[in-house]
Design a protein around this motif. Structure first.
Motif, PDB file in Angstrom:
ATOM      1  N   LEU A 219       0.966  -1.230  -0.014  1.00 27.08           N
ATOM      2  CA  LEU A 219      -0.015  -0.123  -0.003  1.00 27.08           C
ATOM      3  C   LEU A 219       0.846   1.308  -0.228  1.00 27.08           C
ATOM      4  CD1 LEU A 219      -2.992  -0.892   2.394  1.00 27.08           C
ATOM      5  CD2 LEU A 219      -2.869  -0.680   0.016  1.00 27.08           C
ATOM      6  N   GLY A 220       1.889   1.095   0.671  1.00 28.68           N
ATOM      7  CA  GLY A 220       2.891   2.296   0.738  1.00 28.68           C
ATOM      8  C   GLY A 220       3.327   2.699  -0.675  1.00 28.68           C
ATOM      9  N   TYR A 221       3.788   1.467  -1.184  1.00 31.94           N
ATOM     10  CA  TYR A 221       4.265   1.794  -2.566  1.00 31.94           C
ATOM     11  C   TYR A 221       3.226   2.487  -3.705  1.00 31.94           C
ATOM     12  CZ  TYR A 221       6.565   0.744  -7.184  1.00 31.94           C
ATOM     13  OH  TYR A 221       7.081   0.851  -8.436  1.00 31.94           O
ATOM     14  N   LEU A 222       2.087   1.761  -3.485  1.00 32.46           N
ATOM     15  CA  LEU A 222       0.926   2.160  -4.513  1.00 32.46           C
ATOM     16  C   LEU A 222       0.552   3.519  -4.459  1.00 32.46           C
ATOM     17  CD1 LEU A 222      -1.039  -1.301  -4.834  1.00 32.46           C
ATOM     18  CD2 LEU A 222       0.422  -0.364  -6.426  1.00 32.46           C
ATOM     19  N   ALA A 223       0.313   3.873  -3.067  1.00 33.74           N
ATOM     20  CA  ALA A 223      -0.226   5.020  -2.596  1.00 33.74           C
ATOM     21  C   ALA A 223       0.929   6.131  -3.020  1.00 33.74           C
ATOM     22  CB  ALA A 223      -0.348   5.091  -1.094  1.00 33.74           C
TER      23      ALA A 223
ATOM     24  N   LEU B 292      13.548  10.673   4.488  1.00 35.77           N
ATOM     25  CA  LEU B 292      12.010  10.779   4.242  1.00 35.77           C
ATOM     26  C   LEU B 292      12.030  12.292   3.916  1.00 35.77           C
ATOM     27  CD1 LEU B 292      10.175   8.853   6.996  1.00 35.77           C
ATOM     28  CD2 LEU B 292       9.878   8.420   4.467  1.00 35.77           C
ATOM     29  N   ASP B 293      11.128  12.546   2.833  1.00 36.94           N
ATOM     30  CA  ASP B 293      10.755  13.988   2.759  1.00 36.94           C
ATOM     31  C   ASP B 293       9.264  14.083   3.109  1.00 36.94           C
ATOM     32  OD1 ASP B 293       9.163  12.987   0.559  1.00 36.94           O
ATOM     33  OD2 ASP B 293      10.875  13.592  -1.008  1.00 36.94           O
ATOM     34  N   PRO B 294       8.709  15.458   2.972  1.00 35.89           N
ATOM     35  CA  PRO B 294       7.339  15.427   3.674  1.00 35.89           C
ATOM     36  C   PRO B 294       6.284  14.748   2.811  1.00 35.89           C
ATOM     37  CG  PRO B 294       8.260  17.527   3.676  1.00 35.89           C
ATOM     38  CD  PRO B 294       9.249  16.872   3.056  1.00 35.89           C
ATOM     39  N   PRO B 295       6.267  14.695   1.553  1.00 35.53           N
ATOM     40  CA  PRO B 295       5.427  13.737   0.788  1.00 35.53           C
ATOM     41  C   PRO B 295       5.516  12.243   1.199  1.00 35.53           C
ATOM     42  CG  PRO B 295       6.377  15.369  -0.705  1.00 35.53           C
ATOM     43  CD  PRO B 295       7.041  15.475   0.374  1.00 35.53           C
ATOM     44  N   HIS B 296       6.603  11.804   1.055  1.00 34.90           N
ATOM     45  CA  HIS B 296       6.755  10.227   1.449  1.00 34.90           C
ATOM     46  C   HIS B 296       6.388  10.117   2.862  1.00 34.90           C
ATOM     47  CE1 HIS B 296       9.154  10.765  -2.139  1.00 34.90           C
ATOM     48  NE2 HIS B 296       9.294   9.107  -2.423  1.00 34.90           N
ATOM     49  N   GLY B 297       6.709  10.975   3.782  1.00 32.35           N
ATOM     50  CA  GLY B 297       6.409  10.759   5.291  1.00 32.35           C
ATOM     51  C   GLY B 297       4.946  10.796   5.601  1.00 32.35           C
ATOM     52  N   PHE B 298       4.058  11.741   4.842  1.00 30.81           N
ATOM     53  CA  PHE B 298       2.808  11.904   4.805  1.00 30.81           C
ATOM     54  C   PHE B 298       2.206  10.360   4.361  1.00 30.81           C
ATOM     55  CE2 PHE B 298      -1.363  12.575   2.898  1.00 30.81           C
ATOM     56  CZ  PHE B 298      -2.056  12.941   4.058  1.00 30.81           C
ATOM     57  N   VAL B 299       2.561  10.184   3.169  1.00 33.96           N
ATOM     58  CA  VAL B 299       1.887   8.960   2.700  1.00 33.96           C
ATOM     59  C   VAL B 299       2.201   7.580   3.571  1.00 33.96           C
ATOM     60  CG1 VAL B 299       2.103   7.217   0.776  1.00 33.96           C
ATOM     61  CG2 VAL B 299       2.031   9.609   0.239  1.00 33.96           C
ATOM     62  N   ALA B 300       3.496   7.504   4.169  1.00 35.86           N
ATOM     63  CA  ALA B 300       3.791   6.279   4.876  1.00 35.86           C
ATOM     64  C   ALA B 300       2.682   6.487   6.236  1.00 35.86           C
ATOM     65  CB  ALA B 300       5.108   6.226   5.367  1.00 35.86           C
ATOM     66  N   GLU B 301       2.660   7.422   6.768  1.00 36.70           N
ATOM     67  CA  GLU B 301       2.143   7.764   8.106  1.00 36.70           C
ATOM     68  C   GLU B 301       0.492   7.196   7.882  1.00 36.70           C
ATOM     69  OE1 GLU B 301       4.850  10.822  10.509  1.00 36.70           O
ATOM     70  OE2 GLU B 301       3.251  11.525   9.051  1.00 36.70           O
ATOM     71  N   ALA B 302      -0.099   7.865   6.645  1.00 36.91           N
ATOM     72  CA  ALA B 302      -1.405   7.418   6.321  1.00 36.91           C
ATOM     73  C   ALA B 302      -1.831   6.284   6.060  1.00 36.91           C
ATOM     74  CB  ALA B 302      -1.798   8.715   5.104  1.00 36.91           C
ATOM     75  N   VAL B 303      -0.750   5.344   5.324  1.00 41.84           N
ATOM     76  CA  VAL B 303      -1.163   4.025   5.266  1.00 41.84           C
ATOM     77  C   VAL B 303      -0.937   3.311   6.510  1.00 41.84           C
ATOM     78  CG1 VAL B 303       0.130   1.983   4.166  1.00 41.84           C
ATOM     79  CG2 VAL B 303      -0.299   4.338   2.711  1.00 41.84           C
ATOM     80  N   GLY B 304       0.013   3.643   7.331  1.00 42.27           N
ATOM     81  CA  GLY B 304       0.222   2.947   8.464  1.00 42.27           C
ATOM     82  C   GLY B 304      -0.991   3.194   9.532  1.00 42.27           C
ATOM     83  N   SER B 305      -1.577   4.408   9.823  1.00 39.55           N
ATOM     84  CA  SER B 305      -2.604   4.472  10.628  1.00 39.55           C
ATOM     85  C   SER B 305      -3.936   3.675   9.929  1.00 39.55           C
ATOM     86  CB  SER B 305      -3.032   5.913  10.530  1.00 39.55           C
ATOM     87  OG  SER B 305      -3.157   6.403   9.647  1.00 39.55           O
ATOM     88  N   SER B 306      -4.111   3.697   8.486  1.00 37.12           N
ATOM     89  CA  SER B 306      -5.158   3.107   7.978  1.00 37.12           C
ATOM     90  C   SER B 306      -5.165   1.429   8.403  1.00 37.12           C
ATOM     91  CB  SER B 306      -5.335   3.331   6.567  1.00 37.12           C
ATOM     92  OG  SER B 306      -5.307   4.585   6.201  1.00 37.12           O
ATOM     93  N   VAL B 307      -3.917   1.010   8.192  1.00 37.93           N
ATOM     94  CA  VAL B 307      -3.922  -0.401   8.608  1.00 37.93           C
ATOM     95  C   VAL B 307      -4.237  -0.897  10.068  1.00 37.93           C
ATOM     96  CG1 VAL B 307      -2.342  -2.554   8.644  1.00 37.93           C
ATOM     97  CG2 VAL B 307      -2.206  -0.924   6.758  1.00 37.93           C
ATOM     98  N   LEU B 308      -3.703  -0.020  11.030  1.00 40.16           N
ATOM     99  CA  LEU B 308      -3.937   0.000  12.466  1.00 40.16           C
ATOM    100  C   LEU B 308      -5.209  -0.013  12.674  1.00 40.16           C
ATOM    101  CD1 LEU B 308      -0.988   2.060  13.976  1.00 40.16           C
ATOM    102  CD2 LEU B 308      -1.226  -0.504  13.557  1.00 40.16           C
ATOM    103  N   TYR B 309      -6.105   0.926  12.134  1.00 41.78           N
ATOM    104  CA  TYR B 309      -7.423   1.137  12.413  1.00 41.78           C
ATOM    105  C   TYR B 309      -8.262  -0.245  12.122  1.00 41.78           C
ATOM    106  CZ  TYR B 309      -6.369   5.987  13.018  1.00 41.78           C
ATOM    107  OH  TYR B 309      -5.824   7.275  13.386  1.00 41.78           O
ATOM    108  N   LEU B 310      -8.000  -0.599  10.630  1.00 42.65           N
ATOM    109  CA  LEU B 310      -8.806  -1.749  10.196  1.00 42.65           C
ATOM    110  C   LEU B 310      -8.517  -2.958  11.156  1.00 42.65           C
ATOM    111  CD1 LEU B 310     -10.282  -3.150   7.708  1.00 42.65           C
ATOM    112  CD2 LEU B 310      -8.242  -3.398   6.666  1.00 42.65           C
ATOM    113  N   THR B 311      -7.291  -3.370  11.485  1.00 48.13           N
ATOM    114  CA  THR B 311      -7.085  -4.519  12.258  1.00 48.13           C
ATOM    115  C   THR B 311      -7.563  -4.478  13.727  1.00 48.13           C
ATOM    116  OG1 THR B 311      -4.767  -3.450  12.648  1.00 48.13           O
ATOM    117  CG2 THR B 311      -4.948  -4.938  10.797  1.00 48.13           C
ATOM    118  N   ALA B 312      -7.326  -2.857  14.206  1.00 50.96           N
ATOM    119  CA  ALA B 312      -8.068  -3.002  15.678  1.00 50.96           C
ATOM    120  C   ALA B 312      -9.542  -3.118  15.832  1.00 50.96           C
ATOM    121  CB  ALA B 312      -7.702  -1.648  16.192  1.00 50.96           C
TER     122      ALA B 312
END
Length: 333
Positions: free
Chosen positions: A149-153, A249-269
């Motif tokens: 997801l990080g790559y595709l996003a 990391l630069d800001p766009p890469h950092g934002f996308v990584a964090e957005a993907v990470g938090s989405s996976v955490l919410y889904l699994t929880a």
């Protein structure tokens, strides 16, 4: 105060310390990229992460119930609390070792490994179907999902932004990173504070102080505050690994990584109530977004060391917990 009550108090205090180590060990997960891209100062990022961890811990108890009743059944009698105590010893020991070496390992899997190791040492029951379904399968799938997801996003984001002024893009995403870091810290609170809650509930039930596996509000508050305070105390060793050594990391890469990470955490929880590792998800997402620049942009040697730490976490924590159980029983008789 009876010996059993003292043992219960000891388990609760050790759980508080585990949550504290979880906080400073995993603080880097939420704020490493925001600090490395200068979207937030270190102090502001730690305050943000601590507050969001606290809020996240108050939002759900599904993972806590999974930890409390879905993984092991300790033996009856005085050995029950020894199992829980030994599991915590294994998890805390692994947290401190990996923090010292700057490896972003999983506090969640250290705790589950500790539970399994202590249960086996005590001849208790391990619910292997629950361990496999709720822990081992998500342990393998969540990093893969984070990476893909990080790559595709990131590919999608780069395509959408291909004709934009890059200086302005960086400025906008630096602001957006405040939101994504807050979202990831919230997901960390939702996931990781619940492990401590589950341990205390397990201790209360096995010691006869509680019927059923509901999470009392005082347990929720205690674990939430412990995790938040631990997060505020920081974790610079691991932050440097995640924010700079895996991929700069630069800001766009950092934002996308964090957005993907938090989405996976919410889904699994919320959807699966599975104790997924925040560390695994965000680290793999960082690798995924980094690979869009070029494969060699990701420092795969560092990534290999991190993955090796992931593989060792479960058996290492289990071994330490088993040893701690035998020592505890030897001392207490």
């Amino acid at each position: 105060m009876s010996g059993a009550t003292l043992a219960l108090v000891g388990v609760i205090l050790l759980t508080v310390f585990f949550d504290y180590t979880n906080g400073f060990h995993d603080a880097s997960n939420a704020i490493a990229s925001a600090v490395s891209t200068r979207a937030l100062s270190l102090r502001a990022a730690l305050i943000l992460a601590g507050v969001m961890n606290l809020i996240g811990a108050l939002l759900s108890t599904g993972v806590a119930v999974t930890v409390a009743k879905g993984l092991i059944d300790p033996p009856k009698g005085s050995a029950a609390l020894s199992v829980v105590f030994a599991a915590l010893v294994g998890a805390v020991a692994w947290n401190l070792v990996t923090w010292y070496f700057g490896l972003p390992s999983s506090s969640s899997h250290a705790l589950v490994g500790g539970l399994v190791g202590a249960a086996l040492a005590s001849a208790g029951t391990v619910h292997w179907s629950g361990v496999v379904e709720k822990v081992l399968i998500p342990m393998v799938l969540s990093p893969a999902v984070g990476l893909i997801l990080g790559y595709l996003a990131m590919v999608g984001a780069l395509w959408l932004l291909r004709r934009r002024n890059q200086h302005r893009v960086g400025h906008v995403f630096r602001r957006l990173q405040i939101l994504s870091a807050a979202s990831l810290a919230l997901g960390h609170g939702i996931q990781d504070a619940q492990k401590g809650m589950g341990i205390i509930v397990l201790a209360l039930v096995t010691s006869g102080h509680q019927q059923g596996f509901g999470v009392p509000i005082w347990v929720t508050l205690l674990c939430a505050v412990s995790l938040g305070l631990g997060t505020y105390s920081g974790g610079l060793r691991i932050m440097r690994t995640l924010g700079r050594r895996v991929f700069p990391l630069d800001p766009p890469h950092g934002f996308v990584a964090e957005a993907v990470g938090s989405s996976v955490l919410y889904l699994t929880a919320f959807a699966f109530k599975a104790p997924v590792s925040t560390t695994h998800v965000i680290t793999s997402a960082v690798m995924g977004v980094g690979a869009t620049r070029r494969l060699s942009a990701v420092r795969w040697g560092v990534a290999r060391d991190i993955v090796l730490g992931w593989v060792l976490t479960f058996p290492a924590a289990a071994a330490v917990a088993a040893l701690a159980y035998w020592i505890t029983r030897l001392v207490t008789g």
